[in-house]
Scaffold this motif. Sequence first.
Motif, PDB file in Angstrom:
ATOM      1  N   PRO A 149       0.718  -1.263   0.086  1.00 32.36           N
ATOM      2  CA  PRO A 149       0.092  -0.046  -0.123  1.00 32.36           C
ATOM      3  C   PRO A 149       0.816   1.197  -0.077  1.00 32.36           C
ATOM      4  O   PRO A 149       0.470   2.542  -0.213  1.00 32.36           O
ATOM      5  N   MET A 150       2.177   1.174   0.250  1.00 29.75           N
ATOM      6  CA  MET A 150       2.849   2.266   0.700  1.00 29.75           C
ATOM      7  C   MET A 150       3.571   2.974  -0.831  1.00 29.75           C
ATOM      8  O   MET A 150       4.779   2.846  -0.953  1.00 29.75           O
ATOM      9  N   VAL A 151       2.873   3.364  -1.552  1.00 25.69           N
ATOM     10  CA  VAL A 151       3.347   3.853  -2.920  1.00 25.69           C
ATOM     11  C   VAL A 151       4.428   5.030  -2.745  1.00 25.69           C
ATOM     12  O   VAL A 151       4.820   5.350  -3.818  1.00 25.69           O
ATOM     13  N   ASN A 152       4.332   5.755  -1.534  1.00 25.45           N
ATOM     14  CA  ASN A 152       5.141   6.884  -1.303  1.00 25.45           C
ATOM     15  C   ASN A 152       6.207   6.631  -0.562  1.00 25.45           C
ATOM     16  O   ASN A 152       7.113   7.537   0.066  1.00 25.45           O
ATOM     17  N   LEU A 153       6.508   5.371   0.006  1.00 27.72           N
ATOM     18  CA  LEU A 153       7.373   5.138   1.134  1.00 27.72           C
ATOM     19  C   LEU A 153       8.807   5.637   0.398  1.00 27.72           C
ATOM     20  O   LEU A 153       9.270   5.092  -0.826  1.00 27.72           O
ATOM     21  N   PHE A 154       9.639   6.358   1.382  1.00 27.87           N
ATOM     22  CA  PHE A 154      10.998   6.793   0.994  1.00 27.87           C
ATOM     23  C   PHE A 154      11.958   6.416   1.648  1.00 27.87           C
ATOM     24  O   PHE A 154      12.986   6.029   1.252  1.00 27.87           O
ATOM     25  N   ILE A 155      11.785   6.152   3.017  1.00 31.14           N
ATOM     26  CA  ILE A 155      12.743   5.812   4.110  1.00 31.14           C
ATOM     27  C   ILE A 155      12.302   4.526   4.790  1.00 31.14           C
ATOM     28  O   ILE A 155      11.058   4.781   5.430  1.00 31.14           O
ATOM     29  N   LEU A 156      12.821   3.485   4.852  1.00 29.19           N
ATOM     30  CA  LEU A 156      12.239   2.403   5.356  1.00 29.19           C
ATOM     31  C   LEU A 156      13.614   1.552   6.475  1.00 29.19           C
ATOM     32  O   LEU A 156      14.610   1.280   6.046  1.00 29.19           O
ATOM     33  N   GLN A 157      13.280   1.880   7.825  1.00 25.42           N
ATOM     34  CA  GLN A 157      14.079   1.331   8.787  1.00 25.42           C
ATOM     35  C   GLN A 157      13.964  -0.113   9.403  1.00 25.42           C
ATOM     36  O   GLN A 157      12.937  -0.225  10.004  1.00 25.42           O
ATOM     37  N   ASP A 176       9.047   3.783  -4.865  1.00 25.73           N
ATOM     38  CA  ASP A 176       9.863   5.044  -4.525  1.00 25.73           C
ATOM     39  C   ASP A 176      10.731   4.754  -3.546  1.00 25.73           C
ATOM     40  O   ASP A 176      11.344   5.892  -3.107  1.00 25.73           O
ATOM     41  N   LEU A 177      10.913   3.512  -2.955  1.00 22.87           N
ATOM     42  CA  LEU A 177      11.800   3.458  -1.951  1.00 22.87           C
ATOM     43  C   LEU A 177      13.358   4.093  -2.084  1.00 22.87           C
ATOM     44  O   LEU A 177      13.731   3.532  -3.161  1.00 22.87           O
ATOM     45  N   ARG A 178      13.933   4.949  -1.425  1.00 20.23           N
ATOM     46  CA  ARG A 178      15.060   5.150  -1.801  1.00 20.23           C
ATOM     47  C   ARG A 178      16.425   5.038  -0.563  1.00 20.23           C
ATOM     48  O   ARG A 178      17.364   4.636  -0.917  1.00 20.23           O
ATOM     49  N   TRP A 179      15.802   4.963   0.556  1.00 19.97           N
ATOM     50  CA  TRP A 179      16.715   4.284   1.666  1.00 19.97           C
ATOM     51  C   TRP A 179      16.302   3.157   2.295  1.00 19.97           C
ATOM     52  O   TRP A 179      15.099   3.099   2.998  1.00 19.97           O
ATOM     53  N   LEU A 180      16.806   2.160   2.503  1.00 17.62           N
ATOM     54  CA  LEU A 180      16.569   0.863   2.918  1.00 17.62           C
ATOM     55  C   LEU A 180      17.794   0.388   3.905  1.00 17.62           C
ATOM     56  O   LEU A 180      18.693   0.064   3.451  1.00 17.62           O
ATOM     57  N   HIS A 181      17.582   0.396   5.171  1.00 18.51           N
ATOM     58  CA  HIS A 181      18.477  -0.137   6.091  1.00 18.51           C
ATOM     59  C   HIS A 181      18.013  -1.290   6.834  1.00 18.51           C
ATOM     60  O   HIS A 181      16.807  -1.393   7.637  1.00 18.51           O
ATOM     61  N   SER A 194      14.575 -10.355  -5.003  1.00 23.49           N
ATOM     62  CA  SER A 194      14.097  -9.753  -3.840  1.00 23.49           C
ATOM     63  C   SER A 194      14.197  -8.116  -3.537  1.00 23.49           C
ATOM     64  O   SER A 194      13.437  -7.651  -2.841  1.00 23.49           O
ATOM     65  N   LEU A 195      15.200  -7.729  -4.581  1.00 23.22           N
ATOM     66  CA  LEU A 195      15.263  -6.199  -4.617  1.00 23.22           C
ATOM     67  C   LEU A 195      14.736  -5.487  -5.833  1.00 23.22           C
ATOM     68  O   LEU A 195      14.836  -4.500  -6.316  1.00 23.22           O
ATOM     69  N   ASP A 196      13.971  -6.223  -6.745  1.00 23.44           N
ATOM     70  CA  ASP A 196      13.882  -5.838  -8.157  1.00 23.44           C
ATOM     71  C   ASP A 196      12.693  -4.617  -8.056  1.00 23.44           C
ATOM     72  O   ASP A 196      12.817  -3.969  -8.772  1.00 23.44           O
ATOM     73  N   ASP A 197      11.929  -4.866  -6.971  1.00 24.86           N
ATOM     74  CA  ASP A 197      10.917  -3.576  -6.911  1.00 24.86           C
ATOM     75  C   ASP A 197      11.062  -2.665  -6.336  1.00 24.86           C
ATOM     76  O   ASP A 197      10.478  -1.621  -6.367  1.00 24.86           O
ATOM     77  N   VAL A 198      12.429  -2.377  -5.929  1.00 28.67           N
ATOM     78  CA  VAL A 198      13.026  -1.055  -5.245  1.00 28.67           C
ATOM     79  C   VAL A 198      14.273  -0.888  -6.132  1.00 28.67           C
ATOM     80  O   VAL A 198      15.534  -0.479  -5.234  1.00 28.67           O
ATOM     81  N   GLU A 199      14.056  -0.836  -7.497  1.00 29.96           N
ATOM     82  CA  GLU A 199      15.605  -0.643  -8.289  1.00 29.96           C
ATOM     83  C   GLU A 199      15.833   0.868  -8.156  1.00 29.96           C
ATOM     84  O   GLU A 199      17.027   1.187  -8.585  1.00 29.96           O
TER      85      GLU A 199
END
Length: 363
Positions: A149-157, A176-181, A194-199
Motif C-alpha cells: 500500500p505504501m506507494v510513497n514510501l521513501f525511508i524504511l528502517q 519509490d523507496l530510496r533508503w533501505l536500512h 528480492s530487490l527488483d521492486d526497489v530499483e
Amino acid sequence: MRCGSWLLLGTCLLVSGPTAQGSPGQCPSLCHCHGDLQHVICDGVGLKKIPRVSDATRLLNLQRNDLGSIPTGAFGESKGLVSLHMQHCQLREINSQAFKGLKKLVYLYLSDNKISSIKPGAFDDLTELTYLHLDGNQITELTKGIFSPMVNLFILQLNDNRLRELRPGTFAGAKDLRWLHMSGNELTTLHPGSLDDVENLAVLHLDRNKMSTYPGVAMSKLRVVEELTLGRNPMRTIPDNAFQSFGRYMEKLHLDNMGLEKFSDGAFTGVTAVKSLHLENNKLRALPRSLEFGTITNLTLSNNPWGCTCQLAPLRRWMDSTRNRPDATCASPPHQKGKQVRDSAAFGICKTKPKKPRKSTRH
C-alpha cells in the motif's frame, strides 16, 4: 472538560486514570494537548490502551506506554493523523487493518518494541506514508506484499531485527523507496528478485548480517545506489562486476570487518564515482586492477596484511599525490614487514603502465 482557555498556555492536562479514554473531542486522560488538539502528547503516562483522538489531531505521541498490540481499527477516528509515535510501547504484534483510515499519515515510528508478527494487511490505507521506522524489534520474516500500500514510501528502517532472508515480492508496490536500512539482522540470503521492486534505492545498509557470499544476482537490478554498507558480513571474496549496475553513482562503500581475503580482478568494473571506501580490519593482501583511485578522498586500509609489491603500486602513487595518506602496513615481503605502504621503498622499481591511446573514431 474541554481544553478551552488552557490552549493559551500551550497545554491541556486532564487528570484521571490511565485507562480512561475520553471522547475524540477531548484531550485524552493524562495527556498534554496543544493547538486545538492538533498535537496530542501522551509520552510515558501509563496508558494501557490507544486513546481516542479528534480527527483534527495531526501528531499523536504514545511513546513509552505499555500497549502490547495495535488492534484492528484502533485509529478509526483519527483520520487526520500525519505523524504517529509508538516507540518503546511493548508492542508484540501488528494486526491486520491496524492503521485503517490513516490515509494522511506520513511518519510512523514503531522502533524499539517487541514486534515479531506483522499480519497481512497491517499497513492497508497507508498510501501517503513516507517514513516507516521498524528498527529494534524481533521481526523474523516479511510477508510478500506487506509494504504494497505504501506507494510513497521513501525511508524504511529495519535495523536490528531478526530477518533471515529476503524473498521476491517483499517490497512490491514500494517503487519509490530510496533508503533501505537492514543492518544488524540475521540475513544469510537475499533471494534473486528480492530487490527488483526497489530499483531506485540510493542508500542500502546491509552491515552486521550473516551473508557469506556477495548477493550479486539480488542486487543486479539496482541502478542508482550511492551508499552501500556490507561491513561485518563474513564474506571472503567480492566477485567480478559486483557493483557494475550502479557503479556510476556509488560514492560510499563500506567493506570493513569482514574477514575479506580478496577481490576478483574485475570487482570494481564500472565504479567511477567512489569517494569513500572502507576496507579496514580484513585479510587483504592486494587490491584489484579495476579499482580506480581518481575520485577517492577517504580511504581506510588499516589492519590488513598488505603485500608491498608492484601490485600495490597504484595505491602508492595515489598516496603520493594526495594529502590523504591512510594507515596501511606491509606484511610482506619479509624485508618490508612492518613498514607503512606510504614510506616503503619497495615501489621504486615498479613501472607505470602507459595509458592505452584512444581509438580514432575517424574512418
